[in-house]
Design an enzyme around this catalytic site. Structure first.
Site, mmCIF file in Angstrom:
data_model
loop_
_atom_site.group_PDB
_atom_site.id
_atom_site.type_symbol
_atom_site.label_atom_id
_atom_site.label_comp_id
_atom_site.label_asym_id
_atom_site.label_seq_id
_atom_site.Cartn_x
_atom_site.Cartn_y
_atom_site.Cartn_z
ATOM 1 N N GLU A 13 0.805 -1.214 0.000
ATOM 2 C CA GLU A 13 0.000 0.000 0.000
ATOM 3 C C GLU A 13 0.845 1.275 0.000
ATOM 4 O O GLU A 13 0.395 2.341 0.403
ATOM 5 C CB GLU A 13 -0.947 -0.015 1.201
ATOM 6 C CG GLU A 13 -1.925 -1.171 1.178
ATOM 7 C CD GLU A 13 -2.798 -1.222 2.419
ATOM 8 O OE1 GLU A 13 -3.819 -0.511 2.451
ATOM 9 O OE2 GLU A 13 -2.448 -1.975 3.345
ATOM 10 N N SER A 155 -6.450 -2.572 1.320
ATOM 11 C CA SER A 155 -6.644 -2.124 -0.057
ATOM 12 C C SER A 155 -7.025 -3.268 -0.997
ATOM 13 O O SER A 155 -6.872 -3.156 -2.211
ATOM 14 C CB SER A 155 -5.395 -1.403 -0.599
ATOM 15 O OG SER A 155 -5.167 -0.211 0.111
ATOM 16 N N SER A 293 -11.179 9.738 -0.039
ATOM 17 C CA SER A 293 -11.307 8.465 0.671
ATOM 18 C C SER A 293 -12.602 8.392 1.475
ATOM 19 O O SER A 293 -13.222 9.405 1.786
ATOM 20 C CB SER A 293 -10.112 8.255 1.602
ATOM 21 O OG SER A 293 -8.909 8.154 0.870
#
Length: 319
Positions: A13, A155, A293
């Site tokens: 990530e 993720s 996000s």
């Protein structure tokens, strides 16, 4: 204040962390503070040099470890900062380590009577012997389709949906490349609902309006492509929830936060089956933090801007 933002790291990530860190650094500057980015490269090396980074960190008022996955969200950087006696945003060593270990998280939540996604953990020889994995699936009452994922990380990297023996074998092998333990979990049909948990400087813990995920229909599930590279994925916030369900999810999210000993912030992800009880899928102790996000989106629905949320995180850590 002088605020250090640690970003990057050696986990898969890495790029997501860089995007989170840059967004946070911009917000800190807009708030009138001095933002000091510190980048760890993809091999785990401090770009400024480790000794230099320590001096910079010790000269700052607060550090934000804007890192995702191993080496950053697993308690490693938190322990480093604890040793240096540096205030930082987010959970401490224990909660960070437990939060990234999906199996351990669910074992603790289950022990506290909190419903979680049913599944099994595979380690050692089980990862190479598909027949052993099948026997464990049967013993746990799991049936295809199932989801296979690395035991730590986020993720959706290394996550796959398995519908038969062949796809299960491939999925386990791929996930095992990223982690020494692999989870195999029952597919949960229903709604995907996220809750953003935030701790305020006075110690109060609250949640923002819930968010519902509608993944790109062209993708098999809410995978990394659907998360980061698809314009067809939709996030609906506030999620259309009946008051009783909304209240229950809020209470459970806060309970998860407190049971695991979290601090600062977290995102708790739920599955809500159409004809069943909500279950916790996982917790992210430092969720993705770009302006786009999910975590900042939920707080925006509560009337808090991106910079407002960053300001709250800094003030809570300093307090």
């Amino acid at each position: 204040m002088k605020v250090a933002i640690v970003m990057g790291g050696a986990s898969p990530e890495h790029k997501v962390s860089l995007a989170s860190g840059r967004g946070i650094a911009k917000a800190i500057s807009l708030l009138g503070h001095t933002a000091i980015p510190l980048v760890i490269d993809a091999d785990g090396n401090w770009i400024d040099g480790q000794h230099e980074a320590i001096e910079i960190l010790q000269a700052c008022d607060v550090t934000i470890p804007a890192m995702h996955g191993e080496g950053g969200e697993d308690g490693t950087i938190q322990g480093f900062l604890d040793q240096l006696k540096i205030p930082y945003v987010g959970s401490g060593v224990a909660a960070s380590a437990v939060g990234l270990d999906k199996h351990l998280t669910k074992a603790i939540l289950r022990a506290h009577g909190i419903a979680v996604t049913p599944g099994i953990r595979l380690t050692g020889s089980d990862l190479a012997e598909t027949e052993s994995a099948i026997q464990k699936l049967k013993a746990a009452g799991l049936e295809f389709p199932v989801f296979v994922k690395p035991g730590n990380g986020g993720s959706s990297f290394g996550v796959a949906r398995a519908t038969d023996l062949a796809t299960l074998s491939h999925a386990i092998a791929d996930a095992a490349v990223l982690a020494p333990q692999v989870l195999v979990e029952q597919e949960m049909l229903g709604r995907e609902i996220d809750l953003a948990v935030l701790q305020f400087p006075d110690g109060r813990v609250d949640t923002a309006p819930a968010l519902e995920i509608h993944p790109d229909p062209e993708q098999p599930f809410f995978n990394a492509t659907a998360k980061y590279d698809s314009s067809a994925t939709r996030f609906v916030v506030p999620a259309p929830l009946e008051p009783a369900l909304a209240g229950r999810l809020r209470r459970t999210a806060i309970e998860v936060f407190e049971v695991l000993g979290c601090a600062g912030l977290a995102r708790v992800d739920f599955f809500v089956p159409a004809d069943g009880e909500p279950v916790v899928n996982e917790i992210n102790t430092f969720p993705g933090f770009t302006p786009a996000s999910q975590f900042p989106r939920m707080w925006a629905a509560a009337g808090m801007s991106y910079t407002d949320v960053v300001d709250t995180l800094i003030r809570t850590a300093a307090k």
